[in-house]
Scaffold this motif. Structure first.
Motif, PDB file in Angstrom:
ATOM      1  N   VAL A  20      44.198   5.378   9.460  1.00 30.79           N
ATOM      2  CA  VAL A  20      42.841   4.260   9.128  1.00 30.79           C
ATOM      3  C   VAL A  20      42.526   4.343   7.713  1.00 30.79           C
ATOM      4  CG1 VAL A  20      40.701   3.871   9.748  1.00 30.79           C
ATOM      5  CG2 VAL A  20      42.263   4.258  11.310  1.00 30.79           C
ATOM      6  N   SER A  21      42.618   5.714   7.081  1.00 30.70           N
ATOM      7  CA  SER A  21      42.198   5.961   5.775  1.00 30.70           C
ATOM      8  C   SER A  21      43.173   5.238   4.730  1.00 30.70           C
ATOM      9  CB  SER A  21      42.174   7.388   5.473  1.00 30.70           C
ATOM     10  OG  SER A  21      43.679   8.006   5.373  1.00 30.70           O
ATOM     11  N   GLN A  22      44.495   4.744   5.218  1.00 37.79           N
ATOM     12  CA  GLN A  22      45.262   4.218   4.420  1.00 37.79           C
ATOM     13  C   GLN A  22      44.919   2.442   4.581  1.00 37.79           C
ATOM     14  OE1 GLN A  22      47.289   5.411   2.138  1.00 37.79           O
ATOM     15  NE2 GLN A  22      46.314   7.430   2.851  1.00 37.79           N
ATOM     16  N   THR A  23      44.084   2.210   5.214  1.00 35.49           N
ATOM     17  CA  THR A  23      43.848   0.887   5.594  1.00 35.49           C
ATOM     18  C   THR A  23      42.818   0.423   4.770  1.00 35.49           C
ATOM     19  OG1 THR A  23      44.676   0.884   7.855  1.00 35.49           O
ATOM     20  CG2 THR A  23      43.279  -0.932   7.196  1.00 35.49           C
ATOM     21  N   LYS A  24      43.023  -0.870   3.934  1.00 34.33           N
ATOM     22  CA  LYS A  24      41.845  -1.107   3.152  1.00 34.33           C
ATOM     23  C   LYS A  24      40.943  -2.120   3.906  1.00 34.33           C
ATOM     24  CE  LYS A  24      43.380  -0.950  -1.534  1.00 34.33           C
ATOM     25  NZ  LYS A  24      42.266  -0.310  -2.141  1.00 34.33           N
ATOM     26  N   PHE A  25      39.484  -2.029   3.713  1.00 37.88           N
ATOM     27  CA  PHE A  25      38.823  -2.712   4.606  1.00 37.88           C
ATOM     28  C   PHE A  25      38.447  -3.986   3.658  1.00 37.88           C
ATOM     29  CE2 PHE A  25      37.315   1.479   6.057  1.00 37.88           C
ATOM     30  CZ  PHE A  25      37.278   1.252   7.235  1.00 37.88           C
ATOM     31  N   GLN A  26      38.425  -5.081   4.421  1.00 33.26           N
ATOM     32  CA  GLN A  26      38.313  -6.612   3.727  1.00 33.26           C
ATOM     33  C   GLN A  26      36.996  -6.580   3.814  1.00 33.26           C
ATOM     34  OE1 GLN A  26      41.147  -8.251   2.680  1.00 33.26           O
ATOM     35  NE2 GLN A  26      42.250  -6.140   3.268  1.00 33.26           N
ATOM     36  N   VAL A  27      36.408  -7.070   2.515  1.00 32.06           N
ATOM     37  CA  VAL A  27      35.218  -7.182   2.238  1.00 32.06           C
ATOM     38  C   VAL A  27      34.867  -8.569   1.437  1.00 32.06           C
ATOM     39  CG1 VAL A  27      32.975  -6.172   1.026  1.00 32.06           C
ATOM     40  CG2 VAL A  27      34.357  -4.728   1.989  1.00 32.06           C
ATOM     41  N   LEU A  28      33.983  -9.120   1.644  1.00 35.90           N
ATOM     42  CA  LEU A  28      33.573 -10.720   1.060  1.00 35.90           C
ATOM     43  C   LEU A  28      32.498 -10.302   0.269  1.00 35.90           C
ATOM     44  CD1 LEU A  28      33.975 -13.641   0.596  1.00 35.90           C
ATOM     45  CD2 LEU A  28      32.382 -14.177   2.479  1.00 35.90           C
ATOM     46  N   LEU A  29      32.554 -10.551  -0.923  1.00 35.38           N
ATOM     47  CA  LEU A  29      31.548 -10.506  -2.099  1.00 35.38           C
ATOM     48  C   LEU A  29      31.106 -12.046  -2.411  1.00 35.38           C
ATOM     49  CD1 LEU A  29      29.542  -9.207  -3.961  1.00 35.38           C
ATOM     50  CD2 LEU A  29      31.430  -8.924  -5.478  1.00 35.38           C
ATOM     51  N   ALA A  30      29.870 -12.344  -1.748  1.00 38.50           N
ATOM     52  CA  ALA A  30      29.351 -13.858  -2.152  1.00 38.50           C
ATOM     53  C   ALA A  30      28.311 -13.746  -3.488  1.00 38.50           C
ATOM     54  CB  ALA A  30      28.849 -14.632  -1.288  1.00 38.50           C
ATOM     55  N   GLU A  31      28.527 -13.801  -4.550  1.00 42.08           N
ATOM     56  CA  GLU A  31      27.693 -13.622  -5.766  1.00 42.08           C
ATOM     57  C   GLU A  31      28.012 -14.479  -6.804  1.00 42.08           C
ATOM     58  OE1 GLU A  31      25.396 -12.930  -8.048  1.00 42.08           O
ATOM     59  OE2 GLU A  31      24.918 -11.282  -6.600  1.00 42.08           O
ATOM     60  N   ASP A  32      27.085 -15.325  -7.454  1.00 38.65           N
ATOM     61  CA  ASP A  32      27.331 -16.258  -8.259  1.00 38.65           C
ATOM     62  C   ASP A  32      27.335 -15.740  -9.757  1.00 38.65           C
ATOM     63  OD1 ASP A  32      24.802 -16.229  -7.606  1.00 38.65           O
ATOM     64  OD2 ASP A  32      24.066 -17.735  -9.187  1.00 38.65           O
ATOM     65  N   ASP A  33      26.645 -14.838  -9.905  1.00 42.24           N
ATOM     66  CA  ASP A  33      26.480 -14.087 -11.285  1.00 42.24           C
ATOM     67  C   ASP A  33      27.748 -13.249 -11.509  1.00 42.24           C
ATOM     68  OD1 ASP A  33      25.717 -11.608 -13.247  1.00 42.24           O
ATOM     69  OD2 ASP A  33      24.354 -13.568 -13.371  1.00 42.24           O
ATOM     70  N   LEU A  87      38.178  -6.449  -2.217  1.00 41.94           N
ATOM     71  CA  LEU A  87      37.200  -7.453  -2.343  1.00 41.94           C
ATOM     72  C   LEU A  87      37.733  -8.965  -2.663  1.00 41.94           C
ATOM     73  CD1 LEU A  87      34.713  -6.085  -4.878  1.00 41.94           C
ATOM     74  CD2 LEU A  87      34.204  -6.563  -2.493  1.00 41.94           C
ATOM     75  N   THR A  88      37.078  -9.687  -1.858  1.00 44.06           N
ATOM     76  CA  THR A  88      37.061 -11.417  -2.045  1.00 44.06           C
ATOM     77  C   THR A  88      36.138 -11.732  -2.772  1.00 44.06           C
ATOM     78  OG1 THR A  88      38.793 -11.490  -0.097  1.00 44.06           O
ATOM     79  CG2 THR A  88      37.716 -13.521  -0.987  1.00 44.06           C
ATOM     80  N   ILE A  89      36.076 -12.496  -3.925  1.00 42.04           N
ATOM     81  CA  ILE A  89      34.944 -12.741  -4.387  1.00 42.04           C
ATOM     82  C   ILE A  89      34.819 -14.277  -4.258  1.00 42.04           C
ATOM     83  CG2 ILE A  89      33.895 -13.002  -6.787  1.00 42.04           C
ATOM     84  CD1 ILE A  89      35.138 -10.468  -7.591  1.00 42.04           C
ATOM     85  N   ALA A  90      33.676 -14.772  -3.906  1.00 42.31           N
ATOM     86  CA  ALA A  90      33.265 -16.166  -3.647  1.00 42.31           C
ATOM     87  C   ALA A  90      31.947 -16.430  -4.745  1.00 42.31           C
ATOM     88  CB  ALA A  90      32.771 -16.642  -2.315  1.00 42.31           C
ATOM     89  N   SER A  91      32.320 -17.362  -5.397  1.00 36.77           N
ATOM     90  CA  SER A  91      31.303 -17.746  -6.701  1.00 36.77           C
ATOM     91  C   SER A  91      29.876 -18.568  -6.203  1.00 36.77           C
ATOM     92  CB  SER A  91      31.708 -18.084  -7.756  1.00 36.77           C
ATOM     93  OG  SER A  91      32.791 -17.187  -8.447  1.00 36.77           O
ATOM     94  N   ASP A  92      30.132 -19.112  -4.934  1.00 35.42           N
ATOM     95  CA  ASP A  92      28.920 -20.014  -4.554  1.00 35.42           C
ATOM     96  C   ASP A  92      28.833 -19.810  -3.115  1.00 35.42           C
ATOM     97  OD1 ASP A  92      30.324 -22.339  -3.556  1.00 35.42           O
ATOM     98  OD2 ASP A  92      30.475 -22.595  -5.721  1.00 35.42           O
ATOM     99  N   GLY A  93      27.741 -20.356  -2.401  1.00 29.91           N
ATOM    100  CA  GLY A  93      27.797 -20.174  -1.103  1.00 29.91           C
ATOM    101  C   GLY A  93      28.778 -21.383  -0.159  1.00 29.91           C
TER     102      GLY A  93
END
Length: 136
Positions: A5-18, A36-42
């Motif tokens: 499990v320590s080798q598995t990257k956790f999938q994280v959504l970052l929703a931040e416009d700035d 990280l997956t980055i979303a720049s708006d809602g």
């Protein structure tokens, strides 16, 4: 054979416009085992969360097009693949209590105030990912 499990990257959504805040979060989480997956708006955040499973979502409350609250409400109400995904909400609203941990409907949600502290963000991300992994 058991997977490490320590080798598995956790999938994280970052929703931040700035963009500055996006860079800060990326820097804070640089040595944490996340992708990280980055979303720049809602709208981008909602679209990403409707099409990909995440281990954690980090959502700014005040984003263009759709607010962070509305994105989360839509995901929860629609019984989507991220309906029970833990959420960290960012807010610059001084009226919001820091570290507001709510477990309504067995869903973990934490509110962190801006400006962010690296220690607070990293420890919160770690705690939520551990709890989410244990529950899965």
């Amino acid at each position: 054979m058991a997977s490490d499990v320590s080798q598995t990257k956790f999938q994280v959504l970052l929703a931040e416009d700035d963009e500055v805040n996006q860079s800060i979060v990326q820097a804070f989480l640089f040595d944490v085992n996340v992708e990280l997956t980055i979303a720049s708006d809602g709208r981008q955040a909602l679209e990403a969360a409707l099409t990909h499973q995440y281990d954690l979502m980090i959502v700014d409350q005040n984003m263009p097009f759709i607010t962070g609250d509305r994105v989360i409400r839509h995901l929860r109400a629609g019984r989507t693949m991220n309906a029970t995904t833990p959420v960290i909400r960012f807010t610059a609203n001084a009226d919001h209590p820091p570290f507001d941990l709510s477990t309504a409907a067995s869903v973990l949600e934490v509110t962190l105030p801006k400006p962010l502290s690296r220690q607070d963000l990293v420890s919160t991300v770690d705690a939520l990912l551990r709890r989410h992994s244990a529950a899965s």
